[in-house]
Design a protein around this motif. Structure first.
Motif, PDB file in Angstrom:
ATOM      1  N   VAL A  35       0.834  -1.211   0.000  1.00 49.39           N
ATOM      2  CA  VAL A  35       0.000   0.000   0.000  1.00 49.39           C
ATOM      3  C   VAL A  35       0.865   1.255   0.000  1.00 49.39           C
ATOM      4  O   VAL A  35       0.595   2.220  -0.732  1.00 49.39           O
ATOM      5  N   ALA A  36       1.926   1.261   0.824  1.00 50.88           N
ATOM      6  CA  ALA A  36       2.811   2.427   0.864  1.00 50.88           C
ATOM      7  C   ALA A  36       3.473   2.663  -0.487  1.00 50.88           C
ATOM      8  O   ALA A  36       3.587   3.814  -0.955  1.00 50.88           O
ATOM      9  N   GLY A  37       3.885   1.589  -1.139  1.00 53.67           N
ATOM     10  CA  GLY A  37       4.492   1.731  -2.461  1.00 53.67           C
ATOM     11  C   GLY A  37       3.502   2.233  -3.487  1.00 53.67           C
ATOM     12  O   GLY A  37       3.849   3.052  -4.355  1.00 53.67           O
ATOM     13  N   ALA A  38       2.264   1.755  -3.408  1.00 53.25           N
ATOM     14  CA  ALA A  38       1.247   2.201  -4.364  1.00 53.25           C
ATOM     15  C   ALA A  38       0.941   3.685  -4.191  1.00 53.25           C
ATOM     16  O   ALA A  38       0.817   4.432  -5.171  1.00 53.25           O
ATOM     17  N   VAL A  39       0.823   4.132  -2.939  1.00 52.66           N
ATOM     18  CA  VAL A  39       0.546   5.551  -2.682  1.00 52.66           C
ATOM     19  C   VAL A  39       1.695   6.420  -3.174  1.00 52.66           C
ATOM     20  O   VAL A  39       1.492   7.457  -3.818  1.00 52.66           O
ATOM     21  N   THR A  40       2.923   5.999  -2.895  1.00 51.10           N
ATOM     22  CA  THR A  40       4.088   6.763  -3.344  1.00 51.10           C
ATOM     23  C   THR A  40       4.172   6.811  -4.860  1.00 51.10           C
ATOM     24  O   THR A  40       4.476   7.852  -5.458  1.00 51.10           O
ATOM     25  N   THR A  41       3.902   5.680  -5.502  1.00 51.32           N
ATOM     26  CA  THR A  41       3.952   5.632  -6.966  1.00 51.32           C
ATOM     27  C   THR A  41       2.903   6.540  -7.590  1.00 51.32           C
ATOM     28  O   THR A  41       3.181   7.275  -8.550  1.00 51.32           O
ATOM     29  N   LEU A  42       1.688   6.510  -7.047  1.00 53.20           N
ATOM     30  CA  LEU A  42       0.639   7.385  -7.574  1.00 53.20           C
ATOM     31  C   LEU A  42       1.001   8.856  -7.379  1.00 53.20           C
ATOM     32  O   LEU A  42       0.722   9.703  -8.250  1.00 53.20           O
ATOM     33  N   GLY A  43       1.646   9.174  -6.245  1.00 49.96           N
ATOM     34  CA  GLY A  43       2.078  10.547  -6.027  1.00 49.96           C
ATOM     35  C   GLY A  43       3.123  10.987  -7.036  1.00 49.96           C
ATOM     36  O   GLY A  43       3.069  12.109  -7.552  1.00 49.96           O
ATOM     37  N   LEU A  44       4.072  10.098  -7.331  1.00 46.99           N
ATOM     38  CA  LEU A  44       5.087  10.425  -8.331  1.00 46.99           C
ATOM     39  C   LEU A  44       4.473  10.589  -9.714  1.00 46.99           C
ATOM     40  O   LEU A  44       4.849  11.491 -10.473  1.00 46.99           O
ATOM     41  N   MET A  45       3.550   9.719 -10.049  1.00 47.30           N
ATOM     42  CA  MET A  45       2.902   9.807 -11.358  1.00 47.30           C
ATOM     43  C   MET A  45       2.127  11.114 -11.501  1.00 47.30           C
ATOM     44  O   MET A  45       2.144  11.755 -12.558  1.00 47.30           O
ATOM     45  N   TYR A  46       1.464  11.525 -10.431  1.00 47.11           N
ATOM     46  CA  TYR A  46       0.716  12.782 -10.487  1.00 47.11           C
ATOM     47  C   TYR A  46       1.658  13.985 -10.583  1.00 47.11           C
ATOM     48  O   TYR A  46       1.378  14.955 -11.285  1.00 47.11           O
ATOM     49  N   SER A  47       2.784  13.925  -9.876  1.00 51.50           N
ATOM     50  CA  SER A  47       3.714  15.055  -9.894  1.00 51.50           C
ATOM     51  C   SER A  47       4.300  15.291 -11.276  1.00 51.50           C
ATOM     52  O   SER A  47       4.639  16.434 -11.628  1.00 51.50           O
ATOM     53  N   THR A  48       4.423  14.226 -12.084  1.00 49.64           N
ATOM     54  CA  THR A  48       4.967  14.416 -13.430  1.00 49.64           C
ATOM     55  C   THR A  48       4.007  15.172 -14.333  1.00 49.64           C
ATOM     56  O   THR A  48       4.435  15.766 -15.334  1.00 49.64           O
ATOM     57  N   THR A  49       2.723  15.171 -14.002  1.00 52.37           N
ATOM     58  CA  THR A  49       1.750  15.904 -14.826  1.00 52.37           C
ATOM     59  C   THR A  49       1.721  17.390 -14.508  1.00 52.37           C
ATOM     60  O   THR A  49       1.087  18.161 -15.235  1.00 52.37           O
ATOM     61  N   LEU A  50       2.374  17.806 -13.425  1.00 52.71           N
ATOM     62  CA  LEU A  50       2.346  19.207 -13.021  1.00 52.71           C
ATOM     63  C   LEU A  50       3.435  20.040 -13.694  1.00 52.71           C
ATOM     64  O   LEU A  50       3.432  21.266 -13.566  1.00 52.71           O
ATOM     65  N   ASP A  51       4.367  19.391 -14.366  1.00 47.68           N
ATOM     66  CA  ASP A  51       5.475  20.106 -14.985  1.00 47.68           C
ATOM     67  C   ASP A  51       5.042  20.650 -16.342  1.00 47.68           C
ATOM     68  O   ASP A  51       4.731  19.890 -17.259  1.00 47.68           O
ATOM     69  N   ASP A  52       5.014  21.969 -16.463  1.00 51.24           N
ATOM     70  CA  ASP A  52       4.650  22.608 -17.731  1.00 51.24           C
ATOM     71  C   ASP A  52       5.851  22.881 -18.615  1.00 51.24           C
ATOM     72  O   ASP A  52       5.734  23.578 -19.635  1.00 51.24           O
ATOM     73  N   GLY A  53       7.011  22.390 -18.238  1.00 54.38           N
ATOM     74  CA  GLY A  53       8.202  22.607 -19.049  1.00 54.38           C
ATOM     75  C   GLY A  53       8.799  23.980 -18.806  1.00 54.38           C
ATOM     76  O   GLY A  53       8.522  24.645 -17.805  1.00 54.38           O
ATOM     77  N   VAL A  54       9.633  24.413 -19.727  1.00 53.25           N
ATOM     78  CA  VAL A  54      10.286  25.715 -19.621  1.00 53.25           C
ATOM     79  C   VAL A  54      10.128  26.452 -20.948  1.00 53.25           C
ATOM     80  O   VAL A  54       9.727  25.870 -21.967  1.00 53.25           O
ATOM     81  N   TYR A  62      30.903  22.925 -26.174  1.00 51.15           N
ATOM     82  CA  TYR A  62      29.878  22.067 -26.759  1.00 51.15           C
ATOM     83  C   TYR A  62      30.445  21.309 -27.952  1.00 51.15           C
ATOM     84  O   TYR A  62      31.376  21.777 -28.613  1.00 51.15           O
ATOM     85  N   ALA A  63      29.860  20.165 -28.216  1.00 51.61           N
ATOM     86  CA  ALA A  63      30.276  19.400 -29.396  1.00 51.61           C
ATOM     87  C   ALA A  63      29.845  20.083 -30.681  1.00 51.61           C
ATOM     88  O   ALA A  63      30.443  19.892 -31.733  1.00 51.61           O
ATOM     89  N   SER A  64      28.805  20.894 -30.599  1.00 52.20           N
ATOM     90  CA  SER A  64      28.286  21.611 -31.766  1.00 52.20           C
ATOM     91  C   SER A  64      27.801  22.976 -31.312  1.00 52.20           C
ATOM     92  O   SER A  64      27.252  23.113 -30.215  1.00 52.20           O
ATOM     93  N   PRO A  65      27.982  24.004 -32.140  1.00 55.55           N
ATOM     94  CA  PRO A  65      27.457  25.325 -31.765  1.00 55.55           C
ATOM     95  C   PRO A  65      25.937  25.366 -31.700  1.00 55.55           C
ATOM     96  O   PRO A  65      25.362  26.325 -31.187  1.00 55.55           O
ATOM     97  N   ASP A  66      25.272  24.354 -32.223  1.00 53.59           N
ATOM     98  CA  ASP A  66      23.814  24.298 -32.183  1.00 53.59           C
ATOM     99  C   ASP A  66      23.280  23.748 -30.865  1.00 53.59           C
ATOM    100  O   ASP A  66      22.061  23.704 -30.665  1.00 53.59           O
ATOM    101  N   ALA A  67      24.161  23.311 -29.971  1.00 53.23           N
ATOM    102  CA  ALA A  67      23.714  22.805 -28.668  1.00 53.23           C
ATOM    103  C   ALA A  67      23.043  23.923 -27.880  1.00 53.23           C
ATOM    104  O   ALA A  67      23.394  25.096 -28.011  1.00 53.23           O
ATOM    105  N   THR A  68      22.068  23.566 -27.052  1.00 52.36           N
ATOM    106  CA  THR A  68      21.275  24.560 -26.332  1.00 52.36           C
ATOM    107  C   THR A  68      21.390  24.357 -24.825  1.00 52.36           C
ATOM    108  O   THR A  68      21.815  23.296 -24.346  1.00 52.36           O
ATOM    109  N   LEU A  69      20.991  25.382 -24.098  1.00 47.95           N
ATOM    110  CA  LEU A  69      20.958  25.281 -22.640  1.00 47.95           C
ATOM    111  C   LEU A  69      19.956  24.242 -22.171  1.00 47.95           C
ATOM    112  O   LEU A  69      20.185  23.529 -21.193  1.00 47.95           O
ATOM    113  N   VAL A  70      18.826  24.158 -22.864  1.00 52.76           N
ATOM    114  CA  VAL A  70      17.811  23.170 -22.495  1.00 52.76           C
ATOM    115  C   VAL A  70      18.375  21.760 -22.643  1.00 52.76           C
ATOM    116  O   VAL A  70      18.145  20.886 -21.794  1.00 52.76           O
TER     117      VAL A  70
END
Length: 237
Positions: A18-37, A85-93
Motif C-alpha cells: 500500500v505504501a508503495g502504491a501511494v508513493t507511486t501514484l504521487g510520483l505519477m501525479y507530480s509528473t503531470t504538473l510540470d509545464d516545461g520551460v 559544446y560538441a556543436s554550436p547548435d547545442a542549447t541550454l535546455v
C-alpha cells in the motif's frame, strides 16, 4: 523467487504494498504538473563601420570584429569557464538548464582546437515563463550594447568608426519546451512498481534467513570421556 511466491509475499506484506502504491501514484501525479520551460535564442551580430570599400556591413567579416565580439561576450557572461559544446547548435535546455542564460561566441572547432569564424554572439535564455524570457533577453542585449560602447570609448575610437550591433532576427520567438506527459507518467509507474516489489523481495529474503537461523539446532556439548577406575594394588585390576 517465482512470480506467485512474490504475489503471496506482497499479500503478506500488504503495508509495504500500500505504501508503495501511494508513493507511486504521487510520483505519477507530480509528473503531470510540470509545464516545461520557455526558451529562446537570438544572435547579436557585430557590424563593421560602413565605408566606400565595404558598403555592406553585414558581409564584412574580420578578425578584429570576432575578437571584439568575444571580449564583449566574456565581459557580459563573467569570468566563469565557458562550456565547450560538441556543436554550436547545442542549447541550454539540452544541457539540462531550466532557469538561466548564456552569452557565447560560437565555436566551430573540434576537440583539439577552438575555431571562431563569426562575429556573432548567441544569446540564450531559459525561464519558467515566456515573459521572463523576453524581459531577460532584452536586458542582456542592452548590456552587450553598453559594454561595446564602453570598450570603444575607452579605446578612443571615433564615433564614425564605431562597431555596431544588430539583433537577428529582430523578433525572436519564444518556444515552450516540455516532455511527453504520457511517457513521464508511464516511466514513474514502472519505477514505482519495480521499487515496491524489490523492497518486498528483500524483506522476504531477510525474513527467511532469520527463520533459518532461529530454528537451527543448538550444538551439543562435547562428550566427556568415561571415568577410569583405579585398581587396587593388593587385589589387582
Amino acid at each position: 523467487m517465482k512470480f506467485w511466491d512474490l504475489v503471496r509475499a506482497a499479500l503478506r506484506r500488504w503495508i509495504v504494498l500500500v505504501a508503495g502504491a501511494v508513493t507511486t501514484l504521487g510520483l505519477m501525479y507530480s509528473t503531470t504538473l510540470d509545464d516545461g520551460v520557455f526558451w529562446s535564442r537570438t544572435q547579436v551580430v557585430f557590424l563593421a563601420p560602413v565605408s566606400a570599400a565595404y558598403p555592406n556591413s553585414l558581409r564584412t567579416t574580420s578578425e578584429d570584429l570576432i575578437i571584439t565580439a568575444g571580449v564583449v561576450g566574456k565581459t557580459v557572461s563573467g569570468p566563469d569557464a565557458v562550456t565547450k559544446y560538441a556543436s554550436p547548435d547545442a542549447t541550454l535546455v539540452g544541457e539540462g538548464v531550466r532557469d538561466g542564460w548564456s552569452v557565447r561566441l560560437p565555436d566551430t572547432g573540434g576537440q583539439w582546437a577552438p575555431h571562431f569564424a563569426e562575429q556573432v554572439l548567441y544569446v540564450e535564455v531559459v525561464a519558467p515563463t515566456a515573459d521572463q524570457v523576453t524581459a531577460r533577453q532584452g536586458e542582456i542585449i542592452a548590456q552587450i550594447t553598453e559594454e561595446l560602447d564602453r570598450l570603444q570609448r575607452d579605446a578612443g575610437v571615433a564615433p564614425v568608426n564605431d562597431i555596431t550591433v544588430t539583433v537577428a532576427p529582430e523578433s525572436t520567438a519564444v518556444h515552450q519546451v516540455k516532455g511527453s506527459r504520457g511517457r513521464s507518467v508511464g516511466m514513474a509507474g514502472v519505477l514505482g512498481v519495480a521499487a515496491t516489489f524489490t523492497v518486498i523481495a528483500m524483506l522476504e529474503s531477510r525474513g527467511r534467513r532469520h527463520v533459518r537461523h532461529g530454528h537451527r539446532a543448538a550444538p551439543r556439548p562435547p562428550r566427556s570421556a568415561p571415568p577410569v577406575l583405579a585398581s587396587d594394588p593388593r587385589t589387582g585390576p
